[in-house]
Design a protein around this motif. Structure first.
Motif, PDB file in Angstrom:
ATOM      1  N   ARG A 109      15.142 -69.967  69.066  1.00  0.00           N
ATOM      2  CA  ARG A 109      13.865 -69.255  68.912  1.00  0.00           C
ATOM      3  C   ARG A 109      12.994 -69.903  67.839  1.00  0.00           C
ATOM      4  N   HIS A 110      13.605 -70.405  66.773  1.00  0.00           N
ATOM      5  CA  HIS A 110      12.819 -71.053  65.722  1.00  0.00           C
ATOM      6  C   HIS A 110      12.083 -72.271  66.275  1.00  0.00           C
ATOM      7  N   VAL A 111      12.781 -73.104  67.022  1.00  0.00           N
ATOM      8  CA  VAL A 111      12.146 -74.288  67.608  1.00  0.00           C
ATOM      9  C   VAL A 111      11.061 -73.862  68.598  1.00  0.00           C
ATOM     10  N   PHE A 112      11.339 -72.828  69.364  1.00  0.00           N
ATOM     11  CA  PHE A 112      10.343 -72.322  70.315  1.00  0.00           C
ATOM     12  C   PHE A 112       9.057 -71.915  69.607  1.00  0.00           C
ATOM     13  N   ASP A 113       9.171 -71.147  68.527  1.00  0.00           N
ATOM     14  CA  ASP A 113       7.980 -70.687  67.804  1.00  0.00           C
ATOM     15  C   ASP A 113       7.170 -71.864  67.263  1.00  0.00           C
ATOM     16  N   VAL A 114       7.851 -72.817  66.663  1.00  0.00           N
ATOM     17  CA  VAL A 114       7.154 -73.982  66.100  1.00  0.00           C
ATOM     18  C   VAL A 114       6.489 -74.798  67.206  1.00  0.00           C
ATOM     19  N   THR A 115       7.202 -74.986  68.316  1.00  0.00           N
ATOM     20  CA  THR A 115       6.682 -75.805  69.413  1.00  0.00           C
ATOM     21  C   THR A 115       5.492 -75.141  70.086  1.00  0.00           C
ATOM     22  N   LEU A 116       5.554 -73.838  70.279  1.00  0.00           N
ATOM     23  CA  LEU A 116       4.447 -73.136  70.932  1.00  0.00           C
ATOM     24  C   LEU A 116       3.167 -73.250  70.110  1.00  0.00           C
ATOM     25  N   GLN A 117       3.276 -73.081  68.812  1.00  0.00           N
ATOM     26  CA  GLN A 117       2.097 -73.221  67.963  1.00  0.00           C
ATOM     27  C   GLN A 117       1.539 -74.638  68.029  1.00  0.00           C
ATOM     28  N   ARG A 118       2.419 -75.629  68.005  1.00  0.00           N
ATOM     29  CA  ARG A 118       1.974 -77.026  68.061  1.00  0.00           C
ATOM     30  C   ARG A 118       1.285 -77.340  69.384  1.00  0.00           C
ATOM     31  N   GLU A 119       1.858 -76.871  70.489  1.00  0.00           N
ATOM     32  CA  GLU A 119       1.289 -77.190  71.794  1.00  0.00           C
ATOM     33  C   GLU A 119      -0.027 -76.464  72.038  1.00  0.00           C
ATOM     34  N   LEU A 120      -0.182 -75.262  71.495  1.00  0.00           N
ATOM     35  CA  LEU A 120      -1.463 -74.567  71.631  1.00  0.00           C
ATOM     36  C   LEU A 120      -2.550 -75.270  70.836  1.00  0.00           C
ATOM     37  N   GLU A 121      -2.216 -75.762  69.661  1.00  0.00           N
ATOM     38  CA  GLU A 121      -3.194 -76.523  68.870  1.00  0.00           C
ATOM     39  C   GLU A 121      -3.575 -77.813  69.583  1.00  0.00           C
ATOM     40  N   ARG A 122      -2.588 -78.461  70.164  1.00  0.00           N
ATOM     41  CA  ARG A 122      -2.853 -79.712  70.886  1.00  0.00           C
ATOM     42  C   ARG A 122      -3.699 -79.444  72.121  1.00  0.00           C
ATOM     43  N   ARG A 234      -9.291 -71.467  70.951  1.00  0.00           N
ATOM     44  CA  ARG A 234      -8.071 -71.507  70.139  1.00  0.00           C
ATOM     45  C   ARG A 234      -7.317 -70.190  70.339  1.00  0.00           C
ATOM     46  N   ILE A 235      -6.151 -70.289  70.944  1.00  0.00           N
ATOM     47  CA  ILE A 235      -5.329 -69.123  71.252  1.00  0.00           C
ATOM     48  C   ILE A 235      -4.146 -69.078  70.289  1.00  0.00           C
ATOM     49  N   LEU A 236      -3.928 -67.923  69.675  1.00  0.00           N
ATOM     50  CA  LEU A 236      -2.783 -67.768  68.781  1.00  0.00           C
ATOM     51  C   LEU A 236      -1.493 -67.631  69.599  1.00  0.00           C
ATOM     52  N   PRO A 237      -0.385 -68.153  69.074  1.00  0.00           N
ATOM     53  CA  PRO A 237       0.888 -68.056  69.805  1.00  0.00           C
ATOM     54  C   PRO A 237       1.256 -66.625  70.183  1.00  0.00           C
ATOM     55  N   ASP A 238       1.052 -65.685  69.261  1.00  0.00           N
ATOM     56  CA  ASP A 238       1.412 -64.296  69.542  1.00  0.00           C
ATOM     57  C   ASP A 238       0.635 -63.744  70.731  1.00  0.00           C
ATOM     58  N   LYS A 239      -0.602 -64.186  70.888  1.00  0.00           N
ATOM     59  CA  LYS A 239      -1.428 -63.685  71.986  1.00  0.00           C
ATOM     60  C   LYS A 239      -0.928 -64.211  73.324  1.00  0.00           C
ATOM     61  N   LEU A 240      -0.612 -65.487  73.389  1.00  0.00           N
ATOM     62  CA  LEU A 240      -0.100 -66.054  74.635  1.00  0.00           C
ATOM     63  C   LEU A 240       1.269 -65.464  74.964  1.00  0.00           C
ATOM     64  N   TYR A 241       2.098 -65.298  73.939  1.00  0.00           N
ATOM     65  CA  TYR A 241       3.428 -64.722  74.158  1.00  0.00           C
ATOM     66  C   TYR A 241       3.312 -63.284  74.667  1.00  0.00           C
ATOM     67  N   ALA A 242       2.423 -62.516  74.067  1.00  0.00           N
ATOM     68  CA  ALA A 242       2.246 -61.126  74.494  1.00  0.00           C
ATOM     69  C   ALA A 242       1.769 -61.056  75.945  1.00  0.00           C
ATOM     70  N   ALA A 243       0.895 -61.979  76.332  1.00  0.00           N
ATOM     71  CA  ALA A 243       0.409 -61.990  77.713  1.00  0.00           C
ATOM     72  C   ALA A 243       1.537 -62.314  78.688  1.00  0.00           C
ATOM     73  N   ALA A 244       2.372 -63.304  78.347  1.00  0.00           N
ATOM     74  CA  ALA A 244       3.502 -63.646  79.212  1.00  0.00           C
ATOM     75  C   ALA A 244       4.511 -62.499  79.260  1.00  0.00           C
ATOM     76  N   ASP A 245       4.721 -61.857  78.127  1.00  0.00           N
ATOM     77  CA  ASP A 245       5.672 -60.746  78.072  1.00  0.00           C
ATOM     78  C   ASP A 245       5.178 -59.565  78.908  1.00  0.00           C
ATOM     79  N   GLN A 246       3.886 -59.314  78.883  1.00  0.00           N
ATOM     80  CA  GLN A 246       3.325 -58.226  79.686  1.00  0.00           C
ATOM     81  C   GLN A 246       3.457 -58.546  81.178  1.00  0.00           C
TER      82      GLN A 246
END
Length: 288
Positions: A109-122, A234-246
């Motif tokens: 999960r730690h790697v996932f969180d870091v990677t998601l933020q990096r890929e959204l910025e990219r 610019r989408i925050l990781p929590d927002k994209l995660y919440a959308a996928a979770d919903q």
């Protein structure tokens, strides 16, 4: 007088180590912060001790049997290059253990969180899409209750194997919870992501996992929630995660074994002041 054998040297070294550890343990317990500064500091200290008559392979076997995973063994022979390579191998192993789930060997999960933020910025920087899928195995508790947790672990490993085999090298799968997995799909829009997830579902449905000689092989299905950013905002990781979770929650509610998608969150409307009406086109391009 005969020279001691390597086995004798090893046993003598181990006896001394256990005596030292016992003494050290008592000293640490009796540590008085008034006499020893920062006795309860959160800093980490490594203690190195020489063991004569033992190879790194023997220590690895002993350490595994006696559950000493935090001991860092360094060979002290004449070949310095071999010693350095051994140290590097251990550092790589420790780094892998820190960043990966021990059961499935997938990023944790730690790697996932870091990677998601990096890929959204990219994605925002280069204006290309990125998708996130959350996968939940359907009725996984029933598998554990019926066949036992070892069977459940076997199922999770098989799911990880499929993710590793089917996904592209650019995709990043992770285990983010008990029976939950996530896939980050850089440079992949909604339609291509749906096609890839559909192929995954076919492979999951085809799995036949033997867990008992008396029972039929275990079969699984999974529900998936998919969310996509087009990289326009610019989408925050929590927002994209919440959308996928919903979307995942909707898939479960729809009857499981389905893929549900979240609405595109950065589908900005076209500015009206950039539109040219048909009448204006006709006027502008009409021949005089």
């Amino acid at each position: 007088m005969n020279n001691p054998t390597p086995e004798t040297l090893m046993n003598q070294s181990l006896d001394k180590i256990f005596n030292d550890l016992e003494t050290l343990s008592q000293r640490i317990k009796a540590c008085d912060s008034s006499r020893v500064a920062h006795c309860t500091s959160e800093e980490i200290l490594a203690l190195v001790r020489i063991i004569r008559g033992m190879t790194p392979e023997q220590w690895q076997q002993l350490g595994g049997e006696e559950r000493f995973p935090e001991w860092f063994a360094v060979p002290m022979g004449h070949d310095n290059s071999s010693s350095l390579q051994h140290i590097q191998d251990q550092l790589d192993r420790l780094a892998f253990q820190k960043n990966h789930d021990p059961l499935t060997q997938l990023p944790n999960r730690h790697v996932f969180d870091v990677t998601l933020q990096r890929e959204l910025e990219r994605a925002y920087r280069f204006k290309h899409p990125v998708s996130l899928c959350i996968i939940d195995l359907d009725d996984f508790k029933k598998i554990n209750d019926t066949y036992g947790h070892p069977c459940g672990d076997h199922v999770l490993r098989k799911v990880a194997d499929i993710l590793t085999r089917v996904l592209r090298q650019t995709d990043i799968p992770s285990r983010i919870g008990g029976e939950e997995f996530a896939i980050i799909l850089p440079g992949t829009g909604l339609v291509r992501s749906q096609r890839l997830l559909s192929r995954l579902q076919v492979d999951f449905r085809a799995l036949r996992i033997p867990c008992s000689d008396d029972e039929a092989p275990v079969r699984i299905t999974c529900s998936m929630g998919l969310a996509t950013s087009r990289g326009r905002e610019r989408i925050l990781p929590d927002k994209l995660y919440a959308a996928a979770d919903q979307a995942l929650y909707k898939a479960k509610k729809q009857g499981k074994d389905t893929i549900e998608t979240a609405p595109l969150m950065d589908l900005a409307p076209v500015r009206q002041d950039t539109l040219v009406l048909q009448e204006e086109k006709h006027f502008l391009f009409a021949k005089k």
